[in-house]
Design a protein around this motif. Structure first.
Motif, short mmCIF file in Angstrom:
data_model
loop_
_atom_site.label_atom_id
_atom_site.label_comp_id
_atom_site.label_asym_id
_atom_site.label_seq_id
_atom_site.Cartn_x
_atom_site.Cartn_y
_atom_site.Cartn_z
N UNK A 42 0.84 -1.21 0.00
CA UNK A 42 0.00 0.00 0.00
C UNK A 42 0.87 1.26 0.00
N UNK A 43 1.94 1.23 0.79
CA UNK A 43 2.84 2.39 0.86
C UNK A 43 3.54 2.61 -0.48
N UNK A 97 3.85 5.52 -5.59
CA UNK A 97 3.79 5.53 -7.05
C UNK A 97 2.69 6.46 -7.53
N UNK A 98 1.53 6.38 -6.90
CA UNK A 98 0.41 7.26 -7.28
C UNK A 98 0.76 8.73 -7.02
N UNK A 153 1.06 11.53 -9.85
CA UNK A 153 0.28 12.78 -9.77
C UNK A 153 1.22 13.99 -9.86
N UNK A 154 2.37 13.91 -9.17
CA UNK A 154 3.35 15.00 -9.23
C UNK A 154 3.88 15.17 -10.66
#
Length: 149
Positions: A7-8, A13-14, A18-19
């Motif tokens: 999850x971390x 990655x998400x 997004x960045x």
């Protein structure tokens, strides 16, 4: 533990994706804004180049007129002087002076820029080299700036 780590990692990655997406959007917006500023700078530079070319034509025309006016004043002074010396100076000398005056007046008429009404100079589009001095650091070839600015 593995799920938390996964999850971390997925969260990271998400977040990075997004960045990256925001960074690409900002870069694209910066490119578009730079293009708009460059186009505005080119338009102003073109106007300034045309203005300078027209002003230069005016200065040249005024210079020709000044020469013509000075020579015309010379002719008027010479005519007065010939009149003053009539009867005092021998006729062959006066005749030579009159011939000179006649030639000088014809010459003045031939160079007088106001013998015909002037017209606006050539309105051609300035070349990139002509408007380059007015670009204030922008390249005439595109929205890149010189000197890394």
């Amino acid at each position: 533990m593995l799920e938390e780590a996964l999850d971390a990692v997925l969260g990271e990655i998400e977040a990075r994706a997004a960045q990256d997406a925001r960074r690409r959007q900002e870069e694209q917006r910066d490119i578009v804004e730079r293009e708009v500023r460059w186009r505005a700078a080119v338009e102003v530079a073109r106007e300034q180049a045309v203005r300078e070319r027209t002003a230069q034509a005016l200065r040249e025309e005024a210079g020709r007129w000044q020469v013509s006016a000075a020579l015309s004043a010379y002719c008027a002074a010479l005519e007065r002087r010939i009149g003053e010396l009539h009867g005092v100076v021998d006729e062959p000398t006066l005749s030579q002076a009159r011939r000179w005056l006649e030639w000088a007046r014809a010459y003045v008429r031939s160079i007088d820029p106001l013998r015909e009404l002037p017209k606006m100079p050539d309105a051609r589009e300035p070349t990139p080299e002509e408007f380059k001095p007015y670009l204030r650091g922008w390249s005439p070839d595109g929205p890149e700036r010189w000197g890394g600015r």
